[in-house]
Design an enzyme around this catalytic site. Structure first.
Site, short mmCIF file in Angstrom:
data_model
loop_
_atom_site.label_atom_id
_atom_site.label_comp_id
_atom_site.label_asym_id
_atom_site.label_seq_id
_atom_site.Cartn_x
_atom_site.Cartn_y
_atom_site.Cartn_z
N CYS A 49 0.83 -1.20 0.00
CA CYS A 49 0.00 0.00 0.00
C CYS A 49 0.87 1.25 0.00
O CYS A 49 2.09 1.19 -0.12
CB CYS A 49 -0.93 0.00 1.21
SG CYS A 49 -0.05 0.13 2.78
N CYS A 107 3.71 1.42 2.48
CA CYS A 107 4.90 0.69 2.03
C CYS A 107 5.73 1.56 1.09
O CYS A 107 6.95 1.62 1.20
CB CYS A 107 4.50 -0.59 1.31
SG CYS A 107 3.67 -1.81 2.34
N ASP A 110 -5.59 3.39 -32.48
CA ASP A 110 -4.64 2.87 -33.46
C ASP A 110 -5.45 2.58 -34.73
O ASP A 110 -6.68 2.46 -34.66
CB ASP A 110 -3.98 1.61 -32.92
CG ASP A 110 -3.05 0.97 -33.95
OD1 ASP A 110 -2.27 1.70 -34.56
OD2 ASP A 110 -3.13 -0.26 -34.13
N ASP A 165 -4.14 -2.43 -30.64
CA ASP A 165 -4.06 -3.89 -30.64
C ASP A 165 -2.65 -4.43 -30.82
O ASP A 165 -2.39 -5.58 -30.49
CB ASP A 165 -4.93 -4.45 -31.77
CG ASP A 165 -4.27 -4.30 -33.13
OD1 ASP A 165 -3.80 -3.17 -33.44
OD2 ASP A 165 -4.19 -5.29 -33.87
N ASP A 188 1.70 -0.95 -29.74
CA ASP A 188 0.75 -0.14 -28.96
C ASP A 188 0.85 -0.39 -27.46
O ASP A 188 0.24 0.34 -26.68
CB ASP A 188 -0.70 -0.43 -29.41
CG ASP A 188 -0.95 -0.05 -30.85
OD1 ASP A 188 -0.48 1.03 -31.25
OD2 ASP A 188 -1.59 -0.83 -31.57
#
Length: 755
Positions: free
Chosen positions: A48, A51, A450, A634, A638
């Site tokens: 968290c 930390c 894209d 995709d 990317d």
């Protein structure tokens, strides 16, 4: 709900974390130049914001350290320091002093997750105990006779003991570590409430009291463990993207020694200037230049395009590129750490490190919650002790305060909505990789697409086959059958009679990067690049790629190709623009092809011929201007952009790395799935806000009654459970109806992504 004391908390069943020596850390570091070095260390015990603060503070105190940044998603810390004596500071030792084991990322073993196994076992034990105790409680509260009631209390005590002892130790150890270091976290009041309720119930059982509270302690553990397990699973998914990208690199390569012998060396030992042999079907290990050989390569990692490219002497090739046809001899131009693939991995990790905003806010709220609850419970304890002098009554009221203020409803506010939203999208063929993306999705004001494989299907299609004489199309198809080039495949697909070409070719040869030459007697056919097939080449149609068929040097047909738009692309763009979102295209394809798609979709803003790092630069520039970017892509190229965006979506046809870097993945070809994601995200965000309101209102109303002594521990547990049920019921409304699409999105000024 996840919080820790700021130091490592051992979990039973998990293997002990390995701490590396200073020498191992030094060997794993890389030279950045100008006296700077950098190393990436795995921190398996960070959980968290507390930390993060503890680790970064400890590292920054070490002389020479200029940067220490923890990535909570990947559980890693990047340390940059200035080397002065040719050595490395003892980072691992400094972290061990505050309770964190660390080691270079190369030592990691991702084959198993001991923490998840421990959480699931604890959850199972708590669930079994809670359900059975609840069944027994029904008989007690229904008016069982004293003997039966006492027997059920004894059975409940036996059932509660393993849950309190085994399942609760995750919270007890965290609470103890926090208190021993002068801190307090949410696990402290949870532990106190569970143990006090159990101890008081045991005492009341011995005294044959009419009511006990074993159900309160076990139910509390079960609900909290369910939330913590879900949180761990979500973070594990977020950590997988960068790791999957790094695994694309081969483990080593065959190098040519000065004597001419060939030797296999590990990837870290490859240095610039070494000559490598990359066989067909292998990936290039480091950035290099071709010094011998001719082949075809798959550059989708760099450009995002599925079309194969020609590689000959002098061609520069990035790491991760796939060699498809023939062996190549390459001269390395970079080491593994400085290669293109390594840089992409670092970009993804840097982008992911900015995704902990919501978790940081939750942890800060948790830091305030613990002391407030403790204070209220102590005031109730001493107040009632002073007023009545009855210790049992005072402790009972204090336990009621601790239980009734348990943040179960607050902890379920987000994950329950996420679970319902995930199920709803799954039923519609959409996979969710990161539940927190629902919150971020509602903040989006800019959408970037894209092109190839996203707005288009990535499948080349012959568009003018009807204008080509059948006999010529038949000849072209017969020649194209000898090649796997996407354009050749499209020609064959357009002429099903190509296999029936009457006659045979004496010789067929494919010229990489140019086309195919076929000979039939004295007749020479060429099919391929217009400038190679005939001179002067025919004029091609703007915005489309073309191939030409010639006979004895004379062009007899031109074939024009286009990449078909993905179904729903135009409707989705219209929807986004109608909602007030700024829409743009960022693509690695050539400008003419991108311009053609942008024109078809009425998108004014686009950029073409971008490298992966340049796509990330576009997103960072927009983010720096205050924009929240939704990236839809995709390809392998990317992946860094998907990770850098505020929210990211990919189709199922995307590469493994593209899917791993995305928050949402939709099945099928229709882009309207993105519209469903946006609508669900908008509704989920509204329900999350409502759940937070319900949780806060519950505490405002219930806490005064508990302090006033009007609530028993069991009633407190029931009230706490009812608040959780209210939150769950509200979350389930997501599946009942979507309502309208978000209409309050407004962009102050259009975001320009100029090509």
């Amino acid at each position: 709900m996840s919080c820790c004391s700021g130091i490592a908390v051992p979990i039973a069943g998990a293997s002990s974390s390995r701490t590396a020596s200073a020498k191992e850390v030094w060997l794993a570091s890389r030279d950045l130049g100008d006296g700077l070095c950098q190393v990436l260390l795995a921190l398996p015990d960070v959980h968290c914001a507390a930390c993060i603060a503890a680790v970064e503070t400890a590292l920054r105190k070490i002389p020479g350290v200029e940067l220490a940044r923890v990535n909570l998603s990947t559980k890693r810390v990047t340390i940059t320091w200035r080397a002065t004596d040719g050595g490395c500071p003892d980072f691992a030792g400094a972290l061990a002093e505050i309770g964190y084991a660390s080691h270079p990322t190369s030592f990691e073993d991702d084959s198993r997750d001991p923490l998840l196994a421990s959480l699931l076992k604890a959850l199972a034990v708590a669930g079994f105990s809670a359900m059975n105790i609840m069944i027994l409680s029904v008989s007690v509260w229904s008016g069982a006779d004293p003997a039966t009631r006492h027997a059920f209390h004894l059975v409940s005590a036996a059932l509660a003991l393993p849950a309190v002892a085994y399942s609760g130790r995750i919270f007890y150890r965290s609470a103890w570590k926090a208190l021993s270091h002068g801190r307090a976290n949410m696990d402290v009041p949870i532990s106190v409430g569970v143990l006090l309720a159990f101890a008081l119930s045991v005492y009341d059982t011995v005294q044959n009291a009419p009511y006990v509270y074993f159900d309160a302690s076990t139910s509390l553990l079960f609900v909290l463990l369910a939330g913590r397990t879900l949180d761990h699973l979500m973070r594990g998914k977020a950590r997988s993207a960068a790791g999957a990208l790094a695994k694309l690199a081969p483990q080593g390569a065959n190098i040519i020694l000065p004597s001419g012998a060939i030797n296999y060396v590990p990837l870290p030992d490859i240095r610039p200037g070494m000559n490598l042999i990359v066989a067909a079907g292998e990936r290039v290990p480091v950035d290099a230049i071709v010094v011998n050989g001719i082949s075809k390569i798959d550059c989708s990692l760099v450009t995002g395009e599925s079309q194969w490219k020609h590689a000959g002497v002098g061609t520069a090739i990035q790491s991760g590129v796939l060699n498809l046809a023939n062996p190549l001899t390459l001269a390395a131009t970079a080491s593994a750490e400085g290669s293109f693939l390594a840089e992409m991995t670092r970009m993804m990790e840097a982008a992911e490190s900015g995704r902990s905003t919501y978790r940081r806010i939750a942890d800060r709220a948790a830091a305030l919650y613990a002391p407030v609850v403790h204070g209220v419970a102590l005031i109730s304890l001493f107040g009632w002790l002073h007023a009545t002098g009855d210790l049992h009554h005072a402790v009972t009221n204090a336990v009621a305060v601790l239980i009734i203020t348990c943040p179960c409803a607050l902890g379920l506010a987000v994950p329950m909505v996420q679970i319902v939203a995930v199920r709803r999208l799954f039923e519609r063929g959409i996979m969710v990789r990161d539940g927190s993306a629902f919150e971020r999705l509602n903040e989006v004001d800019t959408v970037l697409f894209d092109k190839t494989g996203t707005l288009t299907l990535g499948e080349v299609r012959l568009v003018d086959s009807g204008n080509i004489p059948p006999d010529i199309l038949c000849v072209a198809a017969a020649i194209a059958k000898y090649s796997k080039h996407p354009a050749s495949v499209a020609i064959v697909a357009a002429s099903p009679d190509g296999a029936q070409f009457c006659g045979t070719f004496d010789e067929v040869e494919e010229f990489h990067g140019c086309g195919i030459e076929a000979r039939a007697g004295d007749t020479v056919y060429r099919l391929g690049r217009p400038s190679w097939v005939s001179a002067p080449p025919p004029r091609k149609e703007e915005g489309r790629s073309s191939s030409v068929l010639s006979r004895n040097g004379e062009a007899i047909a031109m074939f024009s190709f286009e990449d078909a738009l993905r179904p729903g692309a135009r409707e989705l763009v219209d929807f986004m623009q109608a909602a007030g979102l700024s829409v743009g295209i960022v693509s690695g394809d050539n400008r003419a092809a991108v311009s053609s798609v942008a024109r078809q979709l009425a998108i004014e803003d686009f950029s073409a011929e971008l490298l992966p790092s340049e796509k990330v630069d576009v997103i960072r520039a927009l983010s720096g201007a205050g924009r929240k970017v939704l990236m839809i892509g995709d390809g392998l190229n990317d992946a860094p952009a998907l990770a850098a965006a505020h929210v990211s979506i990919a189709p199922s046809s995307a590469t493994d790395i593209g899917r791993s870097a995305s928050d949402f993945v939709f099945l099928g070809h229709n882009l309207l799935a993105v519209k469903e994601i946006v609508r669900t995200g908008s509704r989920a965000d509204a329900l999350i806000r409502q759940n937070f309101g319900l949780a806060i209102a519950y505490n405002i109303v219930s806490v005064p009654f508990a302090i006033a002594g009007q609530v028993t521990p069991l009633a407190a547990a029931i009230a706490m459970s009812l608040s959780s049920i209210a939150v769950v019921a509200n979350a389930l409304r997501l599946g009942a109806g979507m309502g309208g699409v978000r209409a309050d999105i407004r962009v102050k000024e259009p975001a320009r992504v100029r090509g």
